[in-house]
Motif scaffolding. Structure first.
Motif, PDB file in Angstrom:
ATOM      1  N   PHE A 125      17.251   5.453 -61.156  1.00  0.00           N
ATOM      2  CA  PHE A 125      16.626   6.696 -61.533  1.00  0.00           C
ATOM      3  C   PHE A 125      15.375   6.349 -62.698  1.00  0.00           C
ATOM      4  CE2 PHE A 125      20.672   9.034 -60.393  1.00  0.00           C
ATOM      5  CZ  PHE A 125      19.975   9.762 -59.458  1.00  0.00           C
ATOM      6  N   GLY A 126      15.421   5.624 -63.331  1.00  0.00           N
ATOM      7  CA  GLY A 126      14.447   5.506 -64.311  1.00  0.00           C
ATOM      8  C   GLY A 126      13.061   4.674 -63.471  1.00  0.00           C
ATOM      9  N   LEU A 127      13.282   3.933 -62.524  1.00  0.00           N
ATOM     10  CA  LEU A 127      12.204   3.314 -62.020  1.00  0.00           C
ATOM     11  C   LEU A 127      11.515   4.267 -61.070  1.00  0.00           C
ATOM     12  CD1 LEU A 127      13.669  -0.161 -61.014  1.00  0.00           C
ATOM     13  CD2 LEU A 127      11.899   0.143 -62.663  1.00  0.00           C
ATOM     14  N   SER A 128      12.380   5.294 -60.344  1.00  0.00           N
ATOM     15  CA  SER A 128      11.969   6.354 -59.762  1.00  0.00           C
ATOM     16  C   SER A 128      10.965   7.293 -60.461  1.00  0.00           C
ATOM     17  CB  SER A 128      12.874   7.160 -59.122  1.00  0.00           C
ATOM     18  OG  SER A 128      13.579   6.391 -58.045  1.00  0.00           O
ATOM     19  N   ALA A 129      11.498   7.580 -61.673  1.00  0.00           N
ATOM     20  CA  ALA A 129      10.772   8.637 -62.451  1.00  0.00           C
ATOM     21  C   ALA A 129       9.437   7.936 -62.893  1.00  0.00           C
ATOM     22  CB  ALA A 129      11.530   8.686 -63.974  1.00  0.00           C
ATOM     23  N   LEU A 130       9.285   6.418 -63.230  1.00  0.00           N
ATOM     24  CA  LEU A 130       8.038   5.757 -63.565  1.00  0.00           C
ATOM     25  C   LEU A 130       7.099   5.790 -62.445  1.00  0.00           C
ATOM     26  CD1 LEU A 130       6.404   3.944 -65.402  1.00  0.00           C
ATOM     27  CD2 LEU A 130       7.658   1.953 -64.370  1.00  0.00           C
ATOM     28  N   VAL A 131       7.408   5.607 -61.200  1.00  0.00           N
ATOM     29  CA  VAL A 131       6.797   5.697 -59.883  1.00  0.00           C
ATOM     30  C   VAL A 131       6.157   7.069 -59.680  1.00  0.00           C
ATOM     31  CG1 VAL A 131       6.654   5.568 -57.496  1.00  0.00           C
ATOM     32  CG2 VAL A 131       7.923   3.796 -58.587  1.00  0.00           C
ATOM     33  N   VAL A 132       6.906   8.024 -60.087  1.00  0.00           N
ATOM     34  CA  VAL A 132       6.522   9.566 -59.910  1.00  0.00           C
ATOM     35  C   VAL A 132       5.573   9.847 -61.044  1.00  0.00           C
ATOM     36  CG1 VAL A 132       7.358  11.932 -60.223  1.00  0.00           C
ATOM     37  CG2 VAL A 132       8.763  10.349 -58.632  1.00  0.00           C
ATOM     38  N   LEU A 133       5.633   9.158 -62.107  1.00  0.00           N
ATOM     39  CA  LEU A 133       4.717   9.579 -63.191  1.00  0.00           C
ATOM     40  C   LEU A 133       3.436   9.014 -62.664  1.00  0.00           C
ATOM     41  CD1 LEU A 133       6.577   9.006 -66.688  1.00  0.00           C
ATOM     42  CD2 LEU A 133       5.523  11.232 -65.775  1.00  0.00           C
ATOM     43  N   VAL A 134       3.439   7.752 -62.260  1.00  0.00           N
ATOM     44  CA  VAL A 134       2.119   7.149 -61.615  1.00  0.00           C
ATOM     45  C   VAL A 134       1.515   8.112 -60.703  1.00  0.00           C
ATOM     46  CG1 VAL A 134       1.052   5.181 -60.894  1.00  0.00           C
ATOM     47  CG2 VAL A 134       2.792   5.012 -62.436  1.00  0.00           C
ATOM     48  N   ILE A 135       2.271   8.681 -59.830  1.00  0.00           N
ATOM     49  CA  ILE A 135       1.861   9.531 -58.684  1.00  0.00           C
ATOM     50  C   ILE A 135       1.226  10.795 -59.365  1.00  0.00           C
ATOM     51  CG2 ILE A 135       2.470  10.861 -56.914  1.00  0.00           C
ATOM     52  CD1 ILE A 135       4.521   8.815 -56.202  1.00  0.00           C
ATOM     53  N   ALA A 136       1.862  11.209 -60.238  1.00  0.00           N
ATOM     54  CA  ALA A 136       1.512  12.552 -60.984  1.00  0.00           C
ATOM     55  C   ALA A 136      -0.122  12.413 -61.533  1.00  0.00           C
ATOM     56  CB  ALA A 136       2.158  13.003 -62.104  1.00  0.00           C
TER      57      ALA A 136
END
Length: 218
Positions: free
Chosen positions: A57-68
């Motif tokens: 979940f933490g890695l997914s959040a990191l990827v999503v932040l980069v997309i944002a």
């Protein structure tokens, strides 16, 4: 031929997809190994494999932040992806520290959180596909992720307050729940990773100099 199309055909880009998938596969194997080595038929405690779910979940959040951060500051896209990242961070914290399970409130039960998350997920996936040019590989991964999420929910919700299915040992159900959850998180993570890569490649296409003018394309 556009830069994006040429890059998609390069073996390097396919190798990145395969490497990413292999790393996620290795993480799942580690999760299975942890679950097997710590499995106890008589235990009622949570399986240690859930900590890997928190990492995923933490890695997914990191990827999503980069997309944002690929979107303008006050755009709908950035606000949406920030909200998704915030939700993923909450889920990561809950997997790691059992925050909601420790709260003494009826609606703080994990079953309700999982049910609400399952209901809003397809709306989030649809909105993500609306605001982004999602590549086909990401679309397939996100669809598979939701299918795996539904399967995981059947295990999880069947051993809680909403309904009970006593077909298996409690610890076996917990283990299957955590491993099935890891599968759908990793599938979503793969789809998000491919989406981020496609956004980066499109950015390279935008910055590529025009053949005739020598200027960057708009």
């Amino acid at each position: 031929m556009p830069v994006f199309d040429r890059l998609i055909e390069l073996p390097l880009l396919r190798s990145i997809y395969m490497t990413f998938a292999a790393c996620l596969g290795l993480l799942f194997v580690i999760g299975c190994a942890v679950a097997i080595l710590n499995f106890d038929w008589t235990s009622t405690a949570e399986t240690p494999a859930e900590y890997l779910n928190g990492v995923a979940f933490g890695l997914s959040a990191l990827v999503v932040l980069v997309i944002a951060h690929q979107h303008p500051l006050r755009s709908i896209g950035r606000v949406f992806w920030w909200a998704v990242a915030f939700g993923l961070l909450i889920l990561a914290a809950n997997e790691t520290f059992d925050i909601f399970a420790r709260m003494d409130r009826a609606w703080a039960d994990d079953d309700y959180l999982d049910l609400v998350t399952l209901i809003i997920t397809p709306f989030g996936l649809y909105f993500a596909c609306v605001i982004e040019s999602v590549p086909p590989i990401s679309v397939k991964a996100l669809k598979c992720g939701f299918a795996f999420q539904c399967i995981s929910a059947l295990f999880d919700l069947g051993d809680g307050r909403l309904y009970g299915v006593q077909l298996f040992n409690h610890n076996l159900v917990e283990t299957l729940t955590e491993l099935s959850e890891l599968i759908f998180i990793e599938t979503y993570l793969f789809g998000l990773g491919c989406l981020l890569l496609s956004i980066v490649v499109r950015g390279l296409e935008t910055l590529a100099p025009d053949r005739n003018t020598g200027r960057c394309a708009n």
